[in-house]
Structures are given as structure tokens and as C-alpha cells.
Design a protein around this motif. Structure first.
Motif, PDB file in Angstrom:
ATOM      1  N   HIS A  90       0.832  -1.200   0.000  1.00  0.00           N
ATOM      2  CA  HIS A  90       0.000   0.000   0.000  1.00  0.00           C
ATOM      3  C   HIS A  90       0.872   1.257   0.000  1.00  0.00           C
ATOM      4  O   HIS A  90       0.552   2.227  -0.675  1.00  0.00           O
ATOM      5  CB  HIS A  90      -0.950   0.011   1.196  1.00  0.00           C
ATOM      6  CG  HIS A  90      -2.072  -0.964   1.040  1.00  0.00           C
ATOM      7  ND1 HIS A  90      -3.215  -0.669   0.341  1.00  0.00           N
ATOM      8  CD2 HIS A  90      -2.218  -2.226   1.481  1.00  0.00           C
ATOM      9  CE1 HIS A  90      -4.024  -1.703   0.356  1.00  0.00           C
ATOM     10  NE2 HIS A  90      -3.435  -2.672   1.039  1.00  0.00           N
ATOM     11  N   TYR A  91       1.946   1.231   0.738  1.00  0.00           N
ATOM     12  CA  TYR A  91       2.844   2.385   0.795  1.00  0.00           C
ATOM     13  C   TYR A  91       3.369   2.732  -0.595  1.00  0.00           C
ATOM     14  O   TYR A  91       3.382   3.902  -0.985  1.00  0.00           O
ATOM     15  CB  TYR A  91       4.003   2.102   1.755  1.00  0.00           C
ATOM     16  CG  TYR A  91       5.009   3.220   1.794  1.00  0.00           C
ATOM     17  CD1 TYR A  91       4.743   4.381   2.504  1.00  0.00           C
ATOM     18  CD2 TYR A  91       6.220   3.125   1.117  1.00  0.00           C
ATOM     19  CE1 TYR A  91       5.657   5.428   2.539  1.00  0.00           C
ATOM     20  CE2 TYR A  91       7.136   4.154   1.144  1.00  0.00           C
ATOM     21  CZ  TYR A  91       6.858   5.295   1.855  1.00  0.00           C
ATOM     22  OH  TYR A  91       7.757   6.323   1.879  1.00  0.00           O
ATOM     23  N   LEU A 110       0.623   4.502  -2.397  1.00  0.00           N
ATOM     24  CA  LEU A 110       0.275   5.798  -1.826  1.00  0.00           C
ATOM     25  C   LEU A 110       1.294   6.884  -2.133  1.00  0.00           C
ATOM     26  O   LEU A 110       0.937   8.056  -2.224  1.00  0.00           O
ATOM     27  CB  LEU A 110       0.087   5.672  -0.311  1.00  0.00           C
ATOM     28  CG  LEU A 110      -1.100   4.823   0.114  1.00  0.00           C
ATOM     29  CD1 LEU A 110      -1.072   4.587   1.618  1.00  0.00           C
ATOM     30  CD2 LEU A 110      -2.407   5.451  -0.313  1.00  0.00           C
ATOM     31  N   ILE A 111       2.546   6.532  -2.298  1.00  0.00           N
ATOM     32  CA  ILE A 111       3.554   7.556  -2.595  1.00  0.00           C
ATOM     33  C   ILE A 111       3.725   7.793  -4.093  1.00  0.00           C
ATOM     34  O   ILE A 111       4.482   8.667  -4.493  1.00  0.00           O
ATOM     35  CB  ILE A 111       4.922   7.223  -1.961  1.00  0.00           C
ATOM     36  CG1 ILE A 111       5.524   5.955  -2.556  1.00  0.00           C
ATOM     37  CG2 ILE A 111       4.806   7.153  -0.457  1.00  0.00           C
ATOM     38  CD1 ILE A 111       6.959   5.715  -2.133  1.00  0.00           C
ATOM     39  N   ARG A 120       2.690   9.532  -6.990  1.00  0.00           N
ATOM     40  CA  ARG A 120       1.883  10.708  -7.332  1.00  0.00           C
ATOM     41  C   ARG A 120       1.193  10.551  -8.684  1.00  0.00           C
ATOM     42  O   ARG A 120       0.102  11.064  -8.884  1.00  0.00           O
ATOM     43  CB  ARG A 120       2.756  11.968  -7.341  1.00  0.00           C
ATOM     44  CG  ARG A 120       3.399  12.306  -5.994  1.00  0.00           C
ATOM     45  CD  ARG A 120       2.386  12.427  -4.872  1.00  0.00           C
ATOM     46  NE  ARG A 120       1.434  13.484  -5.091  1.00  0.00           N
ATOM     47  CZ  ARG A 120       1.285  14.558  -4.334  1.00  0.00           C
ATOM     48  NH1 ARG A 120       2.041  14.703  -3.276  1.00  0.00           N
ATOM     49  NH2 ARG A 120       0.383  15.462  -4.609  1.00  0.00           N
ATOM     50  N   ARG A 151      -0.164   8.008  -9.762  1.00  0.00           N
ATOM     51  CA  ARG A 151      -1.343   7.182  -9.502  1.00  0.00           C
ATOM     52  C   ARG A 151      -2.376   7.965  -8.685  1.00  0.00           C
ATOM     53  O   ARG A 151      -3.563   7.969  -9.000  1.00  0.00           O
ATOM     54  CB  ARG A 151      -0.950   5.919  -8.732  1.00  0.00           C
ATOM     55  CG  ARG A 151      -2.121   5.052  -8.317  1.00  0.00           C
ATOM     56  CD  ARG A 151      -1.688   3.946  -7.365  1.00  0.00           C
ATOM     57  NE  ARG A 151      -0.817   2.990  -7.997  1.00  0.00           N
ATOM     58  CZ  ARG A 151      -1.207   1.826  -8.507  1.00  0.00           C
ATOM     59  NH1 ARG A 151      -2.480   1.501  -8.459  1.00  0.00           N
ATOM     60  NH2 ARG A 151      -0.355   1.002  -9.039  1.00  0.00           N
ATOM     61  N   VAL A 152      -1.936   8.634  -7.637  1.00  0.00           N
ATOM     62  CA  VAL A 152      -2.844   9.280  -6.689  1.00  0.00           C
ATOM     63  C   VAL A 152      -3.446  10.579  -7.229  1.00  0.00           C
ATOM     64  O   VAL A 152      -4.638  10.825  -7.060  1.00  0.00           O
ATOM     65  CB  VAL A 152      -2.123   9.543  -5.352  1.00  0.00           C
ATOM     66  CG1 VAL A 152      -2.988  10.353  -4.410  1.00  0.00           C
ATOM     67  CG2 VAL A 152      -1.711   8.227  -4.706  1.00  0.00           C
ATOM     68  N   LYS A 165      -7.349  11.941  -7.098  1.00  0.00           N
ATOM     69  CA  LYS A 165      -7.657  13.115  -6.279  1.00  0.00           C
ATOM     70  C   LYS A 165      -8.383  14.173  -7.106  1.00  0.00           C
ATOM     71  O   LYS A 165      -9.402  14.726  -6.675  1.00  0.00           O
ATOM     72  CB  LYS A 165      -6.373  13.686  -5.692  1.00  0.00           C
ATOM     73  CG  LYS A 165      -6.598  14.859  -4.785  1.00  0.00           C
ATOM     74  CD  LYS A 165      -5.291  15.346  -4.180  1.00  0.00           C
ATOM     75  CE  LYS A 165      -5.571  16.449  -3.192  1.00  0.00           C
ATOM     76  NZ  LYS A 165      -4.784  17.623  -3.405  1.00  0.00           N
ATOM     77  N   SER A 222      -6.365   0.588   1.342  1.00  0.00           N
ATOM     78  CA  SER A 222      -5.669   1.564   2.169  1.00  0.00           C
ATOM     79  C   SER A 222      -6.594   2.658   2.676  1.00  0.00           C
ATOM     80  O   SER A 222      -6.238   3.387   3.588  1.00  0.00           O
ATOM     81  CB  SER A 222      -4.537   2.210   1.360  1.00  0.00           C
ATOM     82  OG  SER A 222      -5.085   2.981   0.293  1.00  0.00           O
ATOM     83  N   LEU A 238      -7.527   5.214   0.864  1.00  0.00           N
ATOM     84  CA  LEU A 238      -7.148   6.475   0.226  1.00  0.00           C
ATOM     85  C   LEU A 238      -8.326   7.176  -0.441  1.00  0.00           C
ATOM     86  O   LEU A 238      -8.542   8.372  -0.233  1.00  0.00           O
ATOM     87  CB  LEU A 238      -6.052   6.243  -0.811  1.00  0.00           C
ATOM     88  CG  LEU A 238      -5.680   7.485  -1.631  1.00  0.00           C
ATOM     89  CD1 LEU A 238      -5.035   8.531  -0.739  1.00  0.00           C
ATOM     90  CD2 LEU A 238      -4.796   7.125  -2.785  1.00  0.00           C
TER      91      LEU A 238
END
Length: 67
Positions: free
Chosen positions: A18-19, A22-23, A25, A27-28, A32, A52, A54
């Protein structure tokens, strides 16, 4: 800095797996942006298979009525 690839089967809970996501960018940030563009104060959001958490967190931060 080179990131190692997690050798974890899909569907397994593993904090390092998951980490890595999550890091990432690339992807996230699109998730967002999409959530911020579509979630309103009247939105009720259900994050199926939350993993996670998120997407649920992003929806709450975007102002969803219920997550």
C-alpha cells in the motif's frame, strides 16, 4: 531514488504494498482530481474494497456528506 517493486499477490494486505501505491503521485493525483471535481457536500460516497482507504479519505476531504 529507485523504488523496489513489491512482490505481493494482488488482494493481500501488506502495508509496504500500500505504501508503494500511496507515494506514487502519478497514480494518486488523477484520483484526487477526479474526486475533487465530482464530490459535493451532498455526495454520499461508498469506497468498495477500500484497501488503504485512500479514496475514502480523499472523498471526505473533498467535502462528501457521508463516506
Amino acid at each position: 531514488m529507485r523504488r523496489r517493486k513489491a512482490n505481493i499477490p494482488m488482494g493481500s494486505f501488506n502495508p509496504s504494498y500500500h505504501y508503494e501505491m500511496l507515494i506514487d503521485r502519478r497514480r494518486v493525483d488523477p484520483y484526487k482530481a477526479a474526486i475533487e471535481a465530482n464530490v459535493t457536500p451532498s455526495s454520499a460516497v461508498l469506497d468498495i474494497g477500500t484497501g488503504s482507504g485512500l479514496l475514502a479519505i480523499l472523498a471526505a476531504r473533498a467535502g462528501a456528506r457521508t463516506v
